[in-house]
Design a protein around this motif. Structure first.
Motif, PDB file in Angstrom:
ATOM      1  N   ASN A 227      29.148  45.052  36.104  1.00  0.00           N
ATOM      2  CA  ASN A 227      30.550  44.641  36.097  1.00  0.00           C
ATOM      3  C   ASN A 227      30.899  43.717  34.935  1.00  0.00           C
ATOM      4  OD1 ASN A 227      31.714  45.832  38.627  1.00  0.00           O
ATOM      5  ND2 ASN A 227      29.987  44.741  39.517  1.00  0.00           N
ATOM      6  N   ARG A 253      36.612  40.748  30.482  1.00  0.00           N
ATOM      7  CA  ARG A 253      36.488  40.182  31.827  1.00  0.00           C
ATOM      8  C   ARG A 253      36.780  38.687  31.822  1.00  0.00           C
ATOM      9  NH1 ARG A 253      36.208  44.927  32.752  1.00  0.00           N
ATOM     10  NH2 ARG A 253      34.497  46.077  33.744  1.00  0.00           N
ATOM     11  N   LEU A 261      34.848  41.790  41.061  1.00  0.00           N
ATOM     12  CA  LEU A 261      34.172  43.073  40.880  1.00  0.00           C
ATOM     13  C   LEU A 261      32.771  43.058  41.487  1.00  0.00           C
ATOM     14  CD1 LEU A 261      35.292  43.857  37.218  1.00  0.00           C
ATOM     15  CD2 LEU A 261      35.922  45.146  39.278  1.00  0.00           C
TER      16      LEU A 261
END
Length: 299
Positions: A227, A253, A261
């Protein structure tokens, strides 16, 4: 150079303050020595935990990835309860048990640690015991372009709690390093975006700690790394670096994104009952770090 005429070693020690042992009057036989720990009395309170910590010991780590069995060093914390009418525990017994397990080439898995904890409570004549152990776990990592192999590692954690007439409880965890690229920086800049190293810490509670069939270390690591903007690699040549940089740019991110996530992946794992996820970004354009955290239980 002239040769030194040194006194004997015993004479040197005397000169620097050593003295002869005093003639003692107390017994030297264990059977005749006073045992304060086992002297019964009303000591006012029962204790939740007493024992030893920061014990470094070699351990065998099983892994689903190469190297599949590795010798590493772990840090232990081992405690038991203590009743109100007991003054103390015999702490040397904890180290005796640890050494006995080492001589049997024990492996750091959940069933073995559960047995260790239950045996520790019985050995100390207490109703509960707990063991916590931290260790580095190594795994092969192949670079994304040229397929260069190197060893990567993360810090793994196990905590086992035993209480008489109750099911064994366990917590498992991992701390893994990743790359995160700032979505805001990417959005507002004409080109480029700042990125940083992120530290993802996962703590999970399995439904059945004795029968976790998967390699939980690899399972939690996958949740953290898959992720991220990018994984980290021990060996990177220029084509690899190009691939890593572009992958990070394609997957921006925030820390908030990361914990959500990772939490989604953990939620989908049938063996996991509850979890905590924390991500801390070591910011590259700020003096401070950024942090986010989520705790969730399926119960």
């Amino acid at each position: 150079m002239s040769k030194l005429n040194l006194p004997t070693k015993q004479e040197r020690h005397t000169r620097f303050g050593s003295i002869q042992p005093a003639a003692g009057t107390k017994p030297t036989s264990k059977e005749l020595m006073t045992d304060l720990q086992n002297k019964p009395h009303d000591y006012l309170f029962a204790l939740d935990a007493v024992g030893i910590c920061e014990v470094k010991y070699p351990v065998n780590i099983p892994s689903s990835t190469s190297p599949t069995m590795q010798v590493s060093m772990a840090a232990f914390k081992m405690t038991t309860s203590l009743g109100r009418h007991s003054k103390g525990i015999n702490m040397s017994r904890i180290m005796e048990q640890l050494e006995a397990y080492r001589q049997e080439n024990w492996v750091m898995n959940l069933p073995t640690l559960a047995n260790f904890t239950q045996e520790l409570a019985a050995r100390m004549q207490q109703t509960s015991a707990e063991i916590e152990v931290w260790f580095p776990w190594f795994y092969e990592r192949i670079s994304p372009a040229l397929k260069k192999t190197g060893l990567q590692h993360s810090e793994a954690f196990i905590k086992i709690s035993y209480e008489k007439d109750c099911p064994i409880k366990a917590e498992i965890g991992i701390k893994a390093a990743i790359t995160t690229l700032c979505p805001c920086s990417k959005e507002i800049s004409e080109y480029s975006a700042h990125n940083q190293r992120g530290i993802v810490t996962i703590t999970a509670v399995p439904y059945d700690p004795i029968n976790v069939n998967e390699d939980w270390k690899a399972m939690l690591l996958e949740a953290a790394e898959s992720n991220a903007s990018s994984m980290l690699y021990p060996v990177l040549k220029r084509p690899d670096e190009k691939k890593v940089t572009e992958t990070a740019y394609e997957n921006p991110r925030f820390v908030e994104d990361m914990v959500r996530l990772v939490a989604a992946d953990l939620y989908e794992m049938e063996s996991i009952q509850a979890f905590t996820v924390e991500c801390r970004n070591e910011e590259s354009i700020h003096l401070h770090d950024a942090i986010a955290k989520i705790t969730f239980s399926k119960e």
